[in-house]
Write a protein that holds these residues in place. Structure first.
Motif, PDB file in Angstrom:
ATOM      1  N   LYS A   1       0.804  -1.227   0.000  1.00  0.00           N
ATOM      2  CA  LYS A   1       0.000   0.000   0.000  1.00  0.00           C
ATOM      3  C   LYS A   1       0.836   1.276   0.000  1.00  0.00           C
ATOM      4  N   LEU A   2       1.823   1.299  -0.907  1.00  0.00           N
ATOM      5  CA  LEU A   2       2.606   2.521  -1.099  1.00  0.00           C
ATOM      6  C   LEU A   2       2.465   2.969  -2.551  1.00  0.00           C
ATOM      7  N   PRO A   3       2.562   4.284  -2.814  1.00  0.00           N
ATOM      8  CA  PRO A   3       2.556   4.755  -4.196  1.00  0.00           C
ATOM      9  C   PRO A   3       3.863   4.377  -4.907  1.00  0.00           C
ATOM     10  N   VAL A   4       3.872   4.483  -6.246  1.00  0.00           N
ATOM     11  CA  VAL A   4       5.072   4.142  -7.024  1.00  0.00           C
ATOM     12  C   VAL A   4       5.683   5.384  -7.670  1.00  0.00           C
ATOM     13  N   ILE A   5       6.998   5.329  -7.859  1.00  0.00           N
ATOM     14  CA  ILE A   5       7.715   6.351  -8.624  1.00  0.00           C
ATOM     15  C   ILE A   5       8.136   5.670  -9.921  1.00  0.00           C
ATOM     16  N   ILE A   6       7.561   6.151 -11.045  1.00  0.00           N
ATOM     17  CA  ILE A   6       7.776   5.492 -12.332  1.00  0.00           C
ATOM     18  C   ILE A   6       8.869   6.190 -13.130  1.00  0.00           C
ATOM     19  N   HIS A   7       9.846   5.402 -13.588  1.00  0.00           N
ATOM     20  CA  HIS A   7      10.872   5.883 -14.511  1.00  0.00           C
ATOM     21  C   HIS A   7      10.571   5.251 -15.868  1.00  0.00           C
ATOM     22  N   SER A   8      10.329   6.087 -16.882  1.00  0.00           N
ATOM     23  CA  SER A   8      10.032   5.556 -18.211  1.00  0.00           C
ATOM     24  C   SER A   8      10.742   6.388 -19.259  1.00  0.00           C
ATOM     25  N   ARG A   9      11.652   5.741 -19.981  1.00  0.00           N
ATOM     26  CA  ARG A   9      12.414   6.453 -21.006  1.00  0.00           C
ATOM     27  C   ARG A   9      12.409   5.636 -22.297  1.00  0.00           C
ATOM     28  N   ASP A  10      12.015   6.287 -23.368  1.00  0.00           N
ATOM     29  CA  ASP A  10      11.926   5.633 -24.685  1.00  0.00           C
ATOM     30  C   ASP A  10      11.124   4.344 -24.616  1.00  0.00           C
ATOM     31  N   ALA A  11      10.112   4.332 -23.758  1.00  0.00           N
ATOM     32  CA  ALA A  11       9.314   3.113 -23.566  1.00  0.00           C
ATOM     33  C   ALA A  11       7.861   3.496 -23.290  1.00  0.00           C
ATOM     34  N   ALA A  12       7.368   4.513 -23.982  1.00  0.00           N
ATOM     35  CA  ALA A  12       6.051   5.081 -23.667  1.00  0.00           C
ATOM     36  C   ALA A  12       4.947   4.029 -23.760  1.00  0.00           C
ATOM     37  N   LYS A  13       4.901   3.295 -24.880  1.00  0.00           N
ATOM     38  CA  LYS A  13       3.781   2.384 -25.096  1.00  0.00           C
ATOM     39  C   LYS A  13       3.798   1.208 -24.118  1.00  0.00           C
ATOM     40  N   ASP A  14       4.956   0.578 -23.960  1.00  0.00           N
ATOM     41  CA  ASP A  14       5.032  -0.583 -23.062  1.00  0.00           C
ATOM     42  C   ASP A  14       4.726  -0.180 -21.617  1.00  0.00           C
ATOM     43  N   THR A  15       5.211   0.991 -21.198  1.00  0.00           N
ATOM     44  CA  THR A  15       4.952   1.442 -19.824  1.00  0.00           C
ATOM     45  C   THR A  15       3.450   1.604 -19.604  1.00  0.00           C
ATOM     46  N   LEU A  16       2.806   2.299 -20.523  1.00  0.00           N
ATOM     47  CA  LEU A  16       1.366   2.543 -20.372  1.00  0.00           C
ATOM     48  C   LEU A  16       0.578   1.235 -20.435  1.00  0.00           C
ATOM     49  N   ASP A  17       0.944   0.343 -21.374  1.00  0.00           N
ATOM     50  CA  ASP A  17       0.243  -0.944 -21.499  1.00  0.00           C
ATOM     51  C   ASP A  17       0.315  -1.731 -20.192  1.00  0.00           C
ATOM     52  N   ILE A  18       1.518  -1.799 -19.612  1.00  0.00           N
ATOM     53  CA  ILE A  18       1.686  -2.551 -18.365  1.00  0.00           C
ATOM     54  C   ILE A  18       0.900  -1.892 -17.239  1.00  0.00           C
ATOM     55  N   MET A  19       0.964  -0.565 -17.161  1.00  0.00           N
ATOM     56  CA  MET A  19       0.286   0.112 -16.049  1.00  0.00           C
ATOM     57  C   MET A  19      -1.226  -0.038 -16.148  1.00  0.00           C
ATOM     58  N   LYS A  20      -1.732  -0.062 -17.391  1.00  0.00           N
ATOM     59  CA  LYS A  20      -3.176  -0.281 -17.551  1.00  0.00           C
ATOM     60  C   LYS A  20      -3.532  -1.715 -17.185  1.00  0.00           C
ATOM     61  N   ALA A  21      -2.741  -2.675 -17.684  1.00  0.00           N
ATOM     62  CA  ALA A  21      -3.017  -4.091 -17.414  1.00  0.00           C
ATOM     63  C   ALA A  21      -2.947  -4.381 -15.914  1.00  0.00           C
ATOM     64  N   GLU A  22      -2.042  -3.713 -15.224  1.00  0.00           N
ATOM     65  CA  GLU A  22      -1.868  -3.950 -13.778  1.00  0.00           C
ATOM     66  C   GLU A  22      -2.750  -3.037 -12.935  1.00  0.00           C
ATOM     67  N   ARG A  23      -3.604  -2.268 -13.585  1.00  0.00           N
ATOM     68  CA  ARG A  23      -4.494  -1.317 -12.892  1.00  0.00           C
ATOM     69  C   ARG A  23      -3.704  -0.446 -11.901  1.00  0.00           C
ATOM     70  N   ALA A  24      -2.640   0.174 -12.449  1.00  0.00           N
ATOM     71  CA  ALA A  24      -1.756   0.985 -11.599  1.00  0.00           C
ATOM     72  C   ALA A  24      -2.463   2.210 -11.026  1.00  0.00           C
ATOM     73  N   GLY A  25      -3.581   2.600 -11.624  1.00  0.00           N
ATOM     74  CA  GLY A  25      -4.358   3.712 -11.085  1.00  0.00           C
ATOM     75  C   GLY A  25      -4.815   3.458  -9.654  1.00  0.00           C
ATOM     76  N   GLU A  26      -4.978   2.175  -9.313  1.00  0.00           N
ATOM     77  CA  GLU A  26      -5.376   1.825  -7.938  1.00  0.00           C
ATOM     78  C   GLU A  26      -4.200   1.971  -6.967  1.00  0.00           C
ATOM     79  N   ILE A  27      -2.984   1.952  -7.514  1.00  0.00           N
ATOM     80  CA  ILE A  27      -1.782   2.056  -6.677  1.00  0.00           C
ATOM     81  C   ILE A  27      -1.416   3.536  -6.482  1.00  0.00           C
ATOM     82  N   GLY A  28      -1.396   4.284  -7.590  1.00  0.00           N
ATOM     83  CA  GLY A  28      -1.107   5.718  -7.524  1.00  0.00           C
ATOM     84  C   GLY A  28       0.375   6.015  -7.469  1.00  0.00           C
ATOM     85  N   GLY A  29       0.702   7.300  -7.663  1.00  0.00           N
ATOM     86  CA  GLY A  29       2.100   7.697  -7.611  1.00  0.00           C
ATOM     87  C   GLY A  29       2.420   8.768  -8.638  1.00  0.00           C
ATOM     88  N   VAL A  30       3.663   8.731  -9.114  1.00  0.00           N
ATOM     89  CA  VAL A  30       4.167   9.815  -9.972  1.00  0.00           C
ATOM     90  C   VAL A  30       4.920   9.253 -11.172  1.00  0.00           C
TER      91      VAL A  30
END
Ligand code: NI
Length: 258
Positions: A122-151
């Motif tokens: 139950k902690l928020p996440v700090i996301i590092h994403s470089r030259d990986a826009a599509k894969d990052t978003l796909d994974i975060m959607k699949a994992e329902r990262a909106g429920e986790i929250g963060g930056v």
């Protein structure tokens, strides 16, 4: 006062004057700093700094380019230390295809594992994403990262991508890059996004704002970023400082957790 949501004061660039510099932050208008782990060793160093300085908080996690070192045993250790007082996030985690090391499948595997760790503890996440826009978003959607929250730290993508993350409830980390002449895309993002989703960060020792570009960065340079945000949003600097501080405290759930 200013809240720096992402710094690496354990970096060797600070070996000569770390203590002096950290003790000078309050006089420079900086109230709090989150030191962010990027490997197992820097996570250990982060825990140390966090215990040494009352105004330093910590994030524990392994940067995508360092995930080659991870295993089940180290994941257990990360889970264990995530429960320490003043640990406010899991990070920095994500995908980095600029440095194609280790291979994307390995990065993705440990990104998902660390997202699940954040959900579990139950902690928020700090996301590092470089030259990986599509894969990052796909994974975060699949994992329902909106429920986790963060930056999304050091946000570097388009307005369209910003909209996706804002819709998921994420904050965007904005730092020195905003002051660069060639930062047209990032300036558009800052104009577009609501101020109550913006958090300030240095990523120091990297990414010094103009006029210190190329030199070692520190939280003391954040007023340059505040000035740039103030100009783009048409909001007084004091208000930028106050609102982003509130945002950071809400994002890291400081009142609830610490
Ligand atoms: Ni960083």
């Amino acid at each position: 006062m200013i809240f720096d949501t992402h710094a690496h004061y354990d970096d060797e660039a600070f070996n000569k004057d770390r203590d002096e510099l950290l003790r000078s932050l309050a006089d420079g208008g900086v109230e709090a700093v989150v030191n962010v782990g990027a490997s197992i060793q820097s996570t250990k160093n982060t825990l140390q700094l966090m215990k040494q300085y009352p105004f330093v908080y910590g994030a524990v996690g392994v940067h995508p380019n360092e995930t080659g070192e991870l295993n089940d045993h180290l994941m257990d250790w990360l889970k264990h230390v995530s429960g320490e007082k003043k640990v406010v996030a899991i990070g920095e985690i994500g995908l980095d295809y600029y440095w194609n090391e280790p291979e994307p499948e390995v990065q993705k595997y440990w990104f998902v594992r660390q997202l699940n760790l954040a959900r579990e503890v139950k902690l928020p996440v700090i996301i590092h994403s470089r030259d990986a826009a599509k894969d990052t978003l796909d994974i975060m959607k699949a994992e329902r990262a909106g429920e986790i929250g963060g930056v999304i730290h050091c946000f570097s993508y388009s307005v369209e991508m910003a909209r996706e993350y804002l819709n998921m409830g994420f904050y965007l980390g904005i730092g020195g890059v905003l002051t660069f002449n060639n930062a047209k895309k990032l300036k558009e993002v800052v104009e577009y996004m609501p101020l109550d989703r913006l958090v300030l960060e240095t990523d120091c020792p990297y990414l010094s704002p103009v006029p210190y570009r190329g030199k070692r960065n520190s939280s003391l340079n954040l007023p340059c970023v505040v000035a740039a945000v103030s100009e783009l949003k048409g909001v007084p600097e004091e208000e930028v400082i106050a609102v982003t501080r509130e945002n950071a405290r809400r994002m890291y759930r400081l009142d609830a957790n610490v």
